[in-house]
Motif scaffolding. Structure first.
Motif, PDB file in Angstrom:
ATOM      1  N   ASP A   1       0.859  -1.167   0.000  1.00 13.76           N
ATOM      2  CA  ASP A   1       0.000   0.000   0.000  1.00 13.76           C
ATOM      3  C   ASP A   1       0.907   1.231   0.000  1.00 13.76           C
ATOM      4  O   ASP A   1       1.782   1.354   0.854  1.00 13.76           O
ATOM      5  CB  ASP A   1      -0.863  -0.035   1.275  1.00 13.76           C
ATOM      6  CG  ASP A   1      -1.783   1.177   1.385  1.00 13.76           C
ATOM      7  OD1 ASP A   1      -1.571   2.172   0.653  1.00 13.76           O
ATOM      8  OD2 ASP A   1      -2.697   1.125   2.202  1.00 13.76           O
ATOM      9  N   PRO A   2       0.728   2.148  -0.963  1.00  8.64           N
ATOM     10  CA  PRO A   2       1.615   3.314  -1.021  1.00  8.64           C
ATOM     11  C   PRO A   2       1.598   4.137   0.262  1.00  8.64           C
ATOM     12  O   PRO A   2       2.560   4.827   0.567  1.00  8.64           O
ATOM     13  CB  PRO A   2       1.043   4.133  -2.196  1.00  8.64           C
ATOM     14  CG  PRO A   2       0.251   3.173  -2.994  1.00  8.64           C
ATOM     15  CD  PRO A   2      -0.240   2.105  -2.054  1.00  8.64           C
ATOM     16  N   ALA A   3       0.526   4.037   1.029  1.00 12.34           N
ATOM     17  CA  ALA A   3       0.433   4.827   2.259  1.00 12.34           C
ATOM     18  C   ALA A   3       1.056   4.115   3.445  1.00 12.34           C
ATOM     19  O   ALA A   3       1.136   4.676   4.536  1.00 12.34           O
ATOM     20  CB  ALA A   3      -1.035   5.137   2.564  1.00 12.34           C
ATOM     21  N   ALA A   4       1.522   2.871   3.236  1.00 14.22           N
ATOM     22  CA  ALA A   4       2.024   2.085   4.361  1.00 14.22           C
ATOM     23  C   ALA A   4       3.339   2.649   4.884  1.00 14.22           C
ATOM     24  O   ALA A   4       4.234   2.981   4.110  1.00 14.22           O
ATOM     25  CB  ALA A   4       2.217   0.635   3.929  1.00 14.22           C
ATOM     26  N   THR A   5       3.442   2.753   6.198  1.00  7.73           N
ATOM     27  CA  THR A   5       4.727   3.089   6.812  1.00  7.73           C
ATOM     28  C   THR A   5       5.518   1.792   6.955  1.00  7.73           C
ATOM     29  O   THR A   5       4.981   0.701   6.788  1.00  7.73           O
ATOM     30  CB  THR A   5       4.517   3.743   8.184  1.00  7.73           C
ATOM     31  OG1 THR A   5       3.696   2.886   8.967  1.00  7.73           O
ATOM     32  CG2 THR A   5       3.848   5.092   8.026  1.00  7.73           C
ATOM     33  N   TRP A   6       6.820   1.903   7.265  1.00  6.88           N
ATOM     34  CA  TRP A   6       7.671   0.738   7.103  1.00  6.88           C
ATOM     35  C   TRP A   6       7.264  -0.462   7.958  1.00  6.88           C
ATOM     36  O   TRP A   6       7.477  -1.593   7.553  1.00  6.88           O
ATOM     37  CB  TRP A   6       9.153   1.086   7.290  1.00  6.88           C
ATOM     38  CG  TRP A   6       9.578   1.263   8.707  1.00  6.88           C
ATOM     39  CD1 TRP A   6       9.616   2.420   9.393  1.00  6.88           C
ATOM     40  CD2 TRP A   6      10.038   0.236   9.583  1.00  6.88           C
ATOM     41  NE1 TRP A   6      10.062   2.182  10.666  1.00  6.88           N
ATOM     42  CE2 TRP A   6      10.325   0.864  10.810  1.00  6.88           C
ATOM     43  CE3 TRP A   6      10.226  -1.148   9.472  1.00  6.88           C
ATOM     44  CZ2 TRP A   6      10.799   0.150  11.912  1.00  6.88           C
ATOM     45  CZ3 TRP A   6      10.696  -1.849  10.564  1.00  6.88           C
ATOM     46  CH2 TRP A   6      10.969  -1.208  11.772  1.00  6.88           C
ATOM     47  N   GLU A   7       6.665  -0.219   9.121  1.00  6.65           N
ATOM     48  CA  GLU A   7       6.240  -1.358   9.948  1.00  6.65           C
ATOM     49  C   GLU A   7       5.202  -2.193   9.219  1.00  6.65           C
ATOM     50  O   GLU A   7       4.989  -3.350   9.551  1.00  6.65           O
ATOM     51  CB  GLU A   7       5.609  -0.912  11.262  1.00  6.65           C
ATOM     52  CG  GLU A   7       6.408   0.022  12.120  1.00  6.65           C
ATOM     53  CD  GLU A   7       6.049   1.474  11.894  1.00  6.65           C
ATOM     54  OE1 GLU A   7       6.182   1.936  10.735  1.00  6.65           O
ATOM     55  OE2 GLU A   7       5.659   2.137  12.853  1.00  6.65           O
ATOM     56  N   PHE A   8       4.543  -1.555   8.256  1.00  6.83           N
ATOM     57  CA  PHE A   8       3.440  -2.242   7.585  1.00  6.83           C
ATOM     58  C   PHE A   8       3.791  -2.617   6.152  1.00  6.83           C
ATOM     59  O   PHE A   8       2.915  -2.857   5.335  1.00  6.83           O
ATOM     60  CB  PHE A   8       2.180  -1.373   7.648  1.00  6.83           C
ATOM     61  CG  PHE A   8       1.740  -1.113   9.056  1.00  6.83           C
ATOM     62  CD1 PHE A   8       1.109  -2.112   9.798  1.00  6.83           C
ATOM     63  CD2 PHE A   8       2.014   0.091   9.678  1.00  6.83           C
ATOM     64  CE1 PHE A   8       0.746  -1.887  11.111  1.00  6.83           C
ATOM     65  CE2 PHE A   8       1.644   0.325  10.996  1.00  6.83           C
ATOM     66  CZ  PHE A   8       1.002  -0.679  11.718  1.00  6.83           C
ATOM     67  N   LEU A   9       5.089  -2.678   5.871  1.00  6.91           N
ATOM     68  CA  LEU A   9       5.504  -3.169   4.559  1.00  6.91           C
ATOM     69  C   LEU A   9       5.507  -4.691   4.631  1.00  6.91           C
ATOM     70  O   LEU A   9       6.547  -5.333   4.769  1.00  6.91           O
ATOM     71  CB  LEU A   9       6.876  -2.600   4.195  1.00  6.91           C
ATOM     72  CG  LEU A   9       6.911  -1.056   4.143  1.00  6.91           C
ATOM     73  CD1 LEU A   9       8.292  -0.569   3.748  1.00  6.91           C
ATOM     74  CD2 LEU A   9       5.859  -0.517   3.182  1.00  6.91           C
ATOM     75  N   LEU A  10       4.313  -5.230   4.588  1.00  2.00           N
ATOM     76  CA  LEU A  10       4.135  -6.661   4.808  1.00  2.00           C
ATOM     77  C   LEU A  10       4.196  -7.416   3.488  1.00  2.00           C
ATOM     78  O   LEU A  10       3.674  -6.964   2.472  1.00  2.00           O
ATOM     79  CB  LEU A  10       2.791  -6.933   5.490  1.00  2.00           C
ATOM     80  CG  LEU A  10       2.565  -6.187   6.803  1.00  2.00           C
ATOM     81  CD1 LEU A  10       1.225  -6.589   7.404  1.00  2.00           C
ATOM     82  CD2 LEU A  10       3.690  -6.442   7.793  1.00  2.00           C
ATOM     83  N   CYS A  11       4.824  -8.577   3.544  1.00  2.00           N
ATOM     84  CA  CYS A  11       4.940  -9.415   2.358  1.00  2.00           C
ATOM     85  C   CYS A  11       3.571  -9.957   1.976  1.00  2.00           C
ATOM     86  O   CYS A  11       2.872 -10.528   2.807  1.00  2.00           O
ATOM     87  CB  CYS A  11       5.898 -10.560   2.669  1.00  2.00           C
ATOM     88  SG  CYS A  11       5.928 -11.838   1.416  1.00  2.00           S
ATOM     89  N   PRO A  12       3.180  -9.789   0.728  1.00  3.85           N
ATOM     90  CA  PRO A  12       1.869 -10.315   0.306  1.00  3.85           C
ATOM     91  C   PRO A  12       1.809 -11.840   0.363  1.00  3.85           C
ATOM     92  O   PRO A  12       0.730 -12.412   0.401  1.00  3.85           O
ATOM     93  CB  PRO A  12       1.724  -9.827  -1.140  1.00  3.85           C
ATOM     94  CG  PRO A  12       2.805  -8.823  -1.356  1.00  3.85           C
ATOM     95  CD  PRO A  12       3.866  -9.075  -0.339  1.00  3.85           C
ATOM     96  N   MET A  13       2.976 -12.495   0.376  1.00  7.51           N
ATOM     97  CA  MET A  13       2.993 -13.954   0.386  1.00  7.51           C
ATOM     98  C   MET A  13       2.943 -14.511   1.798  1.00  7.51           C
ATOM     99  O   MET A  13       2.139 -15.374   2.104  1.00  7.51           O
ATOM    100  CB  MET A  13       4.255 -14.472  -0.317  1.00  7.51           C
ATOM    101  CG  MET A  13       4.337 -14.103  -1.781  1.00  7.51           C
ATOM    102  SD  MET A  13       2.942 -14.682  -2.762  1.00  7.51           S
ATOM    103  CE  MET A  13       3.254 -16.449  -2.696  1.00  7.51           C
ATOM    104  N   CYS A  14       3.840 -14.051   2.683  1.00  2.31           N
ATOM    105  CA  CYS A  14       3.903 -14.654   4.015  1.00  2.31           C
ATOM    106  C   CYS A  14       3.304 -13.748   5.093  1.00  2.31           C
ATOM    107  O   CYS A  14       3.198 -14.153   6.237  1.00  2.31           O
ATOM    108  CB  CYS A  14       5.346 -15.020   4.367  1.00  2.31           C
ATOM    109  SG  CYS A  14       6.433 -13.590   4.633  1.00  2.31           S
ATOM    110  N   HIS A  15       2.920 -12.541   4.708  1.00  2.00           N
ATOM    111  CA  HIS A  15       2.232 -11.609   5.602  1.00  2.00           C
ATOM    112  C   HIS A  15       3.070 -11.176   6.784  1.00  2.00           C
ATOM    113  O   HIS A  15       2.537 -10.705   7.780  1.00  2.00           O
ATOM    114  CB  HIS A  15       0.885 -12.196   6.077  1.00  2.00           C
ATOM    115  CG  HIS A  15       0.024 -12.605   4.933  1.00  2.00           C
ATOM    116  ND1 HIS A  15      -0.548 -11.710   4.066  1.00  2.00           N
ATOM    117  CD2 HIS A  15      -0.319 -13.834   4.474  1.00  2.00           C
ATOM    118  CE1 HIS A  15      -1.212 -12.370   3.143  1.00  2.00           C
ATOM    119  NE2 HIS A  15      -1.086 -13.658   3.350  1.00  2.00           N
TER     120      HIS A  15
END
Ligand code: ZN
Length: 145
Positions: A43-57
């Motif tokens: 998500d372009p608005a995501a801060t780094w803590e929320f740069l979650l992998c779409p595969m393993c979450h």
């Protein structure tokens, strides 16, 4: 030149980024799709803590198992190795050989730069003191038939 971001947790190639456009703190908008037809990884608005992998979450970057809080917010994994924001590859490729042997100062600087880069690596575990190879007590001569 864009680089390919790899999830530190599961190894999936997630997207691409332009090294010069990275800045702390990292954010979703800094990462683009792997290529045409791919969705951007975050998500372009995501801060780094929320740069979650779409595969393993799990968080796809900035893990450091050797740090007390397991965090290394300025580091992310690429297909070329770890990239450190504002610094470059954690283990840079060897310095190019300087062919002009008259330019020893330049060659020296290249070697020193390569050494300095290696020194910034966390110290590798000390090699075990060399132990002599076990010597067989006796040559195996099981002559019994
Ligand atoms: Zn993952």
């Amino acid at each position: 030149m864009s680089m390919v971001l790899v999830c530190e947790m599961c190894g999936t190639q997630l997207g691409t980024f332009e090294p010069e456009s990275l800045a702390m703190p990292l954010a979703g908008a800094m990462f683009g799709p792997l290529g045409p037809g791919f969705a951007p990884p975050f998500d372009p608005a995501a801060t780094w803590e929320f740069l979650l992998c779409p595969m393993c979450h799990r968080r796809a970057m900035s893990w450091d198992m050797s740090a007390p809080d397991l965090l290394r917010p300025d580091r992310l994994l690429t297909t070329d190795g770890y990239w450190i924001v504002g610094r470059g590859l954690e283990t840079p490729p060897p310095a190019p050989y300087v062919h002009n042997s008259e330019d020893l100062a330049r060659e020296w600087e290249a070697v020193e730069a390569a050494r300095a880069a290696v020194r910034q690596e966390p110290p590798a575990a000390q090699a075990q003191p060399a132990t002599p190879a076990p010597v067989p007590a006796k040559a195996k001569r099981k002559g019994r038939r």
